[in-house]
Design an enzyme around this catalytic site. Structure first.
Site, PDB file in Angstrom:
ATOM      1  N   GLU A  47      30.506  45.994  36.155  1.00 50.90           N
ATOM      2  CA  GLU A  47      30.260  46.967  35.075  1.00 50.90           C
ATOM      3  C   GLU A  47      29.158  47.935  35.518  1.00 50.90           C
ATOM      4  OE1 GLU A  47      27.807  45.292  31.966  1.00 50.90           O
ATOM      5  OE2 GLU A  47      28.706  46.554  30.427  1.00 50.90           O
ATOM      6  N   ASN A 107      31.424  53.120  28.038  1.00 50.23           N
ATOM      7  CA  ASN A 107      31.219  52.171  29.124  1.00 50.23           C
ATOM      8  C   ASN A 107      32.626  51.847  29.632  1.00 50.23           C
ATOM      9  OD1 ASN A 107      30.630  49.973  30.751  1.00 50.23           O
ATOM     10  ND2 ASN A 107      29.118  49.118  29.338  1.00 50.23           N
ATOM     11  N   LYS A 124      34.977  49.978  27.042  1.00 54.15           N
ATOM     12  CA  LYS A 124      34.476  48.715  26.477  1.00 54.15           C
ATOM     13  C   LYS A 124      34.596  48.675  24.956  1.00 54.15           C
ATOM     14  CE  LYS A 124      30.311  45.809  27.011  1.00 54.15           C
ATOM     15  NZ  LYS A 124      29.016  45.765  27.742  1.00 54.15           N
ATOM     16  N   GLU A 143      23.151  49.433  24.337  1.00 50.77           N
ATOM     17  CA  GLU A 143      24.537  49.884  24.537  1.00 50.77           C
ATOM     18  C   GLU A 143      25.117  50.539  23.289  1.00 50.77           C
ATOM     19  OE1 GLU A 143      27.444  47.808  26.893  1.00 50.77           O
ATOM     20  OE2 GLU A 143      25.970  46.244  27.259  1.00 50.77           O
ATOM     21  N   CYS A 168      32.108  42.996  30.468  1.00 53.82           N
ATOM     22  CA  CYS A 168      30.922  42.202  30.159  1.00 53.82           C
ATOM     23  C   CYS A 168      30.987  41.455  28.833  1.00 53.82           C
ATOM     24  CB  CYS A 168      29.659  43.051  30.250  1.00 53.82           C
ATOM     25  SG  CYS A 168      28.198  41.985  30.317  1.00 53.82           S
ATOM     26  N   ASN A 193      26.883  43.007  33.505  1.00 58.91           N
ATOM     27  CA  ASN A 193      25.426  43.060  33.734  1.00 58.91           C
ATOM     28  C   ASN A 193      24.844  42.162  32.652  1.00 58.91           C
ATOM     29  OD1 ASN A 193      24.212  45.826  35.372  1.00 58.91           O
ATOM     30  ND2 ASN A 193      26.359  45.868  34.779  1.00 58.91           N
TER      31      ASN A 193
END
Ligand code: CDT
Length: 324
Positions: A47, A107, A124, A143, A168, A193
């Protein structure tokens, strides 16, 4: 016809703020070449592969973070990776921060075939952390400030099989794998991550590796699919990130796992036909699933204790009934 895919999990060591895109792409190309030497058809990167994990910092204005996002893919600095993939005949999966021409931020991960063409893009869905500055934390996990959520999980016909992507935090949610599994997914690619320190409940810190394996292995087994989980790991700008990138078989067994916190490639022979051993037996969805009793999964978001259960509990408290 054999559907044995040689897959490489290309874990990245830390990327510091001062590291340039060009330096990072050189590291990716080195891993891609190692993958080629090991016979890989596909190399999976993490990621947000191209930069440090920037959601750990607050900025007053999102535009201050523009340099962390890609406005085109491939762009000038990433094109050498695509060129090398085509030259070697090795495909790859790459996570990065995406800024669209109309100003949306995601993302994102892409799947690139052996001819260098992009065959799939995923944004994501499950964005963890918070959207406001929370100075009490040792570092931020913003995020929900830096990205908008993506709108779903798709699969792609690529590398001779049915391939899906997640990113993730998605890997912690069973819905991710099941929605992919319901589309026949045979290989799920998941970059991550994962900070070792979890500020809202530091008791979980020592369990990060266990939880990572737990979700990758159960997702693979319960859906009869290969799962490749790939970390950006190590000490990044003072923040320790989990490594332990792994390739998991449809049996739930870990077939390969990284042992360092740096740039490291591990490889496994992923026989996509093994998926059928689970998809057509214990997890024969069509035969055994009961979607008519799963309505709550899509009808509600948070838990709702049924009213009659709530009042029975309240009544027992009022009557002084002993509780365990
Ligand atoms: N990148 C990412 O999604 N990391 C999350 C951290 C959760 S704690 C805010 C993860 O699930 O690993």
């Amino acid at each position: 016809m054999s559907r044995v895919l040689t897959v490489g999990a290309a874990q990245m060591g830390p990327i510091q703020l001062a590291d340039t895109r060009t330096q990072v792409v050189e590291r990716l190309i080195a891993l891609l070449r190692s993958g080629s030497a090991a016979g890989c058809h596909l190399v999976v990167f993490p990621e947000l592969t191209l930069t440090t994990f920037f959601p750990r910092w607050w900025v007053d204005d999102l535009s201050e973070a523009d340099r962390f996002y890609e406005t085109e893919m491939p762009g000038q600095e990433t094109r050498p990776l695509f060129d090398e993939a085509r030259r070697l005949g090795v495909g790859f999966h790459l996570g990065y921060a995406e800024l669209t021409p109309d100003g949306h931020r995601y993302n994102t991960a892409i799947l690139v075939e052996r001819d260098g063409s992009i065959v799939g893009k995923y944004r994501k869905v499950h964005l963890p952390g918070h959207s406001e500055h929370e100075p009490w934390r040792a570092f931020q996990h913003l995020e929900r400030y830096y990205f908008e959520p993506g709108d779903g999980f798709a699969v792609h016909g690529a590398f001779g099989g049915v391939v899906g992507m997640a990113i993730c935090n998605d890997r912690r949610w069973p819905e991710t794998y099941r929605v992919l599994g319901l589309q026949g997914c045979e290989l799920a690619l998941i970059g991550y991550n994962t900070p070792i320190h979890y500020a809202p409940d530091p008791d979980q810190d020592r369990l990060q590796g266990f939880h990572n394996r737990l979700v990758l292995q159960s997702g693979a087994y319960q859906n009869g699919m290969w799962v490749v989980g790939v970390a950006k790991s190590g000490e990044e700008e003072g923040c320790a990130l989990l490594g332990e990138s792994a390739i998991v078989a449809p049996s739930g067994e870990v077939m390969a796992q990284c042992s360092t916190d740096g740039d490291e490639l591990v490889v496994a022979e992923a026989d996509l036909d093994l998926c059928a051993n689970y998809k057509e037996t214990l997890f024969d969805f069509d035969r055994y699933r009961r979607p008519e009793v799963y309505g709550r999964i899509t009808a509600q978001r948070g838990p709702e204790v049924p009213a009659e259960v709530r009042s029975a509990l309240d009544a027992s408290v009022e009557s002084g009934e002993e509780r365990p």
